[in-house]
Design a protein around this motif. Structure first.
Motif, PDB file in Angstrom:
ATOM      1  N   MET A 102      30.581  98.494  88.455  1.00  9.32           N
ATOM      2  CA  MET A 102      30.419  97.053  88.242  1.00  9.32           C
ATOM      3  C   MET A 102      29.069  96.764  87.583  1.00  9.32           C
ATOM      4  O   MET A 102      28.035  97.255  88.041  1.00  9.32           O
ATOM      5  N   ILE A 103      29.101  95.991  86.512  1.00  9.60           N
ATOM      6  CA  ILE A 103      27.887  95.524  85.843  1.00  9.60           C
ATOM      7  C   ILE A 103      27.866  94.006  85.967  1.00  9.60           C
ATOM      8  O   ILE A 103      28.766  93.322  85.478  1.00  9.60           O
ATOM      9  N   VAL A 104      26.861  93.479  86.642  1.00 11.22           N
ATOM     10  CA  VAL A 104      26.736  92.045  86.889  1.00 11.22           C
ATOM     11  C   VAL A 104      25.732  91.456  85.908  1.00 11.22           C
ATOM     12  O   VAL A 104      24.708  92.069  85.607  1.00 11.22           O
ATOM     13  N   THR A 105      26.042  90.276  85.392  1.00  7.37           N
ATOM     14  CA  THR A 105      25.087  89.588  84.524  1.00  7.37           C
ATOM     15  C   THR A 105      24.786  88.201  85.080  1.00  7.37           C
ATOM     16  O   THR A 105      25.618  87.596  85.759  1.00  7.37           O
ATOM     17  N   LEU A 106      23.587  87.729  84.789  1.00 12.51           N
ATOM     18  CA  LEU A 106      23.204  86.359  85.122  1.00 12.51           C
ATOM     19  C   LEU A 106      22.829  85.638  83.829  1.00 12.51           C
ATOM     20  O   LEU A 106      21.961  86.103  83.087  1.00 12.51           O
ATOM     21  N   THR A 107      23.477  84.516  83.588  1.00  6.05           N
ATOM     22  CA  THR A 107      23.126  83.630  82.474  1.00  6.05           C
ATOM     23  C   THR A 107      22.767  82.288  83.076  1.00  6.05           C
ATOM     24  O   THR A 107      23.643  81.484  83.402  1.00  6.05           O
ATOM     25  N   VAL A 108      21.488  82.055  83.243  1.00  6.48           N
ATOM     26  CA  VAL A 108      21.058  80.837  83.931  1.00  6.48           C
ATOM     27  C   VAL A 108      21.007  79.651  82.968  1.00  6.48           C
ATOM     28  O   VAL A 108      20.922  78.496  83.402  1.00  6.48           O
ATOM     29  N   ASN A 109      21.093  79.915  81.663  1.00  9.80           N
ATOM     30  CA  ASN A 109      21.045  78.844  80.669  1.00  9.80           C
ATOM     31  C   ASN A 109      22.137  79.071  79.624  1.00  9.80           C
ATOM     32  O   ASN A 109      21.864  79.330  78.452  1.00  9.80           O
ATOM     33  N   PRO A 110      23.429  78.988  80.035  1.00 11.21           N
ATOM     34  CA  PRO A 110      24.520  79.280  79.101  1.00 11.21           C
ATOM     35  C   PRO A 110      24.564  78.280  77.950  1.00 11.21           C
ATOM     36  O   PRO A 110      24.005  77.179  78.028  1.00 11.21           O
ATOM     37  N   SER A 111      25.259  78.672  76.890  1.00 16.09           N
ATOM     38  CA  SER A 111      25.333  77.796  75.721  1.00 16.09           C
ATOM     39  C   SER A 111      26.711  77.873  75.090  1.00 16.09           C
ATOM     40  O   SER A 111      27.359  78.924  75.094  1.00 16.09           O
ATOM     41  N   LEU A 112      27.147  76.751  74.555  1.00 12.66           N
ATOM     42  CA  LEU A 112      28.357  76.709  73.741  1.00 12.66           C
ATOM     43  C   LEU A 112      27.908  76.916  72.302  1.00 12.66           C
ATOM     44  O   LEU A 112      27.285  76.044  71.706  1.00 12.66           O
ATOM     45  N   ASP A 113      28.174  78.089  71.767  1.00 12.14           N
ATOM     46  CA  ASP A 113      27.701  78.438  70.431  1.00 12.14           C
ATOM     47  C   ASP A 113      28.681  77.941  69.369  1.00 12.14           C
ATOM     48  O   ASP A 113      29.841  78.360  69.338  1.00 12.14           O
ATOM     49  N   ARG A 114      28.205  77.078  68.511  1.00 14.29           N
ATOM     50  CA  ARG A 114      28.990  76.591  67.385  1.00 14.29           C
ATOM     51  C   ARG A 114      28.462  77.254  66.115  1.00 14.29           C
ATOM     52  O   ARG A 114      27.282  77.097  65.785  1.00 14.29           O
ATOM     53  N   THR A 115      29.318  77.982  65.439  1.00 11.84           N
ATOM     54  CA  THR A 115      28.926  78.693  64.230  1.00 11.84           C
ATOM     55  C   THR A 115      29.625  78.080  63.029  1.00 11.84           C
ATOM     56  O   THR A 115      30.850  77.947  63.009  1.00 11.84           O
ATOM     57  N   ILE A 116      28.832  77.708  62.033  1.00 12.74           N
ATOM     58  CA  ILE A 116      29.346  77.115  60.799  1.00 12.74           C
ATOM     59  C   ILE A 116      29.057  78.084  59.658  1.00 12.74           C
ATOM     60  O   ILE A 116      27.898  78.483  59.444  1.00 12.74           O
ATOM     61  N   THR A 117      30.089  78.472  58.937  1.00  9.12           N
ATOM     62  CA  THR A 117      29.937  79.392  57.816  1.00  9.12           C
ATOM     63  C   THR A 117      30.002  78.614  56.505  1.00  9.12           C
ATOM     64  O   THR A 117      30.972  77.907  56.244  1.00  9.12           O
ATOM     65  N   LEU A 118      28.948  78.759  55.695  1.00  2.70           N
ATOM     66  CA  LEU A 118      28.861  78.053  54.423  1.00  2.70           C
ATOM     67  C   LEU A 118      29.377  78.914  53.286  1.00  2.70           C
ATOM     68  O   LEU A 118      29.378  80.149  53.372  1.00  2.70           O
ATOM     69  N   GLU A 119      29.765  78.264  52.192  1.00  6.22           N
ATOM     70  CA  GLU A 119      30.233  79.016  51.026  1.00  6.22           C
ATOM     71  C   GLU A 119      29.076  79.449  50.137  1.00  6.22           C
ATOM     72  O   GLU A 119      29.239  80.304  49.261  1.00  6.22           O
ATOM     73  N   ARG A 120      27.893  78.858  50.352  1.00  6.64           N
ATOM     74  CA  ARG A 120      26.702  79.280  49.633  1.00  6.64           C
ATOM     75  C   ARG A 120      25.493  79.069  50.535  1.00  6.64           C
ATOM     76  O   ARG A 120      25.614  78.553  51.645  1.00  6.64           O
ATOM     77  N   ALA A 121      24.320  79.476  50.072  1.00  9.54           N
ATOM     78  CA  ALA A 121      23.121  79.408  50.900  1.00  9.54           C
ATOM     79  C   ALA A 121      22.833  77.979  51.354  1.00  9.54           C
ATOM     80  O   ALA A 121      23.148  77.006  50.647  1.00  9.54           O
ATOM     81  N   LEU A 122      22.243  77.856  52.530  1.00  7.01           N
ATOM     82  CA  LEU A 122      21.889  76.550  53.076  1.00  7.01           C
ATOM     83  C   LEU A 122      20.921  75.825  52.143  1.00  7.01           C
ATOM     84  O   LEU A 122      19.912  76.380  51.705  1.00  7.01           O
ATOM     85  N   GLN A 123      21.242  74.567  51.861  1.00  5.40           N
ATOM     86  CA  GLN A 123      20.399  73.723  51.005  1.00  5.40           C
ATOM     87  C   GLN A 123      19.891  72.544  51.837  1.00  5.40           C
ATOM     88  O   GLN A 123      20.593  71.546  52.006  1.00  5.40           O
ATOM     89  N   PRO A 124      18.671  72.641  52.401  1.00  2.64           N
ATOM     90  CA  PRO A 124      18.153  71.549  53.236  1.00  2.64           C
ATOM     91  C   PRO A 124      18.130  70.219  52.482  1.00  2.64           C
ATOM     92  O   PRO A 124      17.756  70.149  51.308  1.00  2.64           O
TER      93      PRO A 124
END
Length: 314
Positions: free
Chosen positions: A1-23
């Motif tokens: 058994m390997i136990v993990t603790l995540t005390v600050n979980p996150s909902l990861d939203r990933t957005i994939t662009l068709e070209r480099a990010l343009q601020p």
């Protein structure tokens, strides 16, 4: 058994662009995805995908939208009820594999929340081979929270305590190495340099990384697995330093790659493999995660083919 603790979980939203990010510009996205994440969750998902026994401890409100996505992963979890929803982290990835990440703060935990989390970790750790404490600390807990967890687990289980790995950064990591005596820390090279108060350039030699790690190992931590991205990883123990080279891959997203490296290492160690094989497993899992979009947990089928070259450095 390997136990993990995540005390600050996150909902990861990933957005994939068709070209480099343009601020400052309006851009169209090719795709998007959501993953139940947080460092400990990422580790546990990789372990579960390998068919090994794991349990992930995390604080989670009953009405948190994170819950539905987490349950879809079928990960064995121990939820500690709290008030407040998990944070959301936003990752923007371009076709070249360059990622821009925005991390939001998590909900504040009360003293009673913290006590309940510690109690859950102590209970889950009974008979475990590893306990992985991973990720940032949320508002409401002190910088010594991981030290308190370590002390509680070791006091409860004594000689039967699991080995304890810590993957965090900044003040939380510094406090752990000063007061927690972890069995393993897993910084990247930047986090390692910050920990000892020096600068490491991208082109510094592997020997320089090892020298920095040896300022901590074994006096402050029994071992250190230092991930180096495309340069591979280094395992420093009191007896040796092992260096593994990373395989060539097409990078899709580096988010979670370090977490998967840690998962690969503890998986191999729990199976009783030799240190060099543990390093190989760490690198292969990290490379597999980097080749997948979003914060996906690699499966054994995703691991890159071929061997990973590992050498011993003095």
């Amino acid at each position: 058994m390997i136990v993990t603790l995540t005390v600050n979980p996150s909902l990861d939203r990933t957005i994939t662009l068709e070209r480099a990010l343009q601020p400052g510009e309006v851009q169209s996205a090719l795709s998007s995805r959501e993953d139940a994440a947080g460092k400990g969750i990422n580790v546990a998902r990789s372990i579960a995908a390998a068919g090994a026994a794991t349990r992930a401890v995390l604080p989670l409100a009953i009405d948190d939208p994170y819950r539905a996505i987490l349950r879809a992963s079928a990960l064995p979890v121990c939820e500690v009820p709290i008030v407040g929803h998990s944070r959301a982290n936003i990752t923007i990835a371009d076709p070249a594999g360059i990622t821009t990440k925005l991390n939001l703060p998590g909900p504040a935990l009360s003293p009673s929340d913290a006590r309940a989390i510690i109690a859950a970790v102590v209970e889950a750790s009974a008979g475990a081979s590893w306990l992985v404490l991973a990720g940032s600390l949320p508002p409401g807990v002190g910088d010594d929270f991981y030290v308190v967890v370590i002390n509680a687990v070791r006091a409860a289980h004594g000689e039967s305590s699991p080995l304890i790995a810590v993957d965090t950064s900044g003040v939380a990591l510094r406090t752990v190495v000063e007061h927690g005596a972890p069995d393993l820390i897993k910084p990247n090279d930047e986090e390692l340099a910050e920990l000892v108060g020096i600068e490491l350039a991208d082109d510094d030699s592997i020997d320089a990384v090892i020298a920095v790690a040896r300022q901590l190992v074994p006096a402050r931590a029994a071992s250190a697995l230092v991930t180096l991205g495309s340069r591979g990883a280094v395992l420093v123990t009191g007896e040796s330093a092992l260096v593994g080279e990373a395989p060539r891959i097409r990078v899709a997203s580096t988010v979670g790659a370090g977490d998967s490296s840690l998962a690969g290492y503890v998986l191999a160690h729990a199976q009783g493999l030799a240190p060099d094989d543990c390093v190989r497993s760490a690198i292969r899992y990290g490379a597999a995660a980097a080749s997948l979009p979003g914060t996906q947990a690699p499966t054994p089928a995703d691991l890159p083919a071929g061997d990973v070259f590992v050498t011993t450095h003095s």
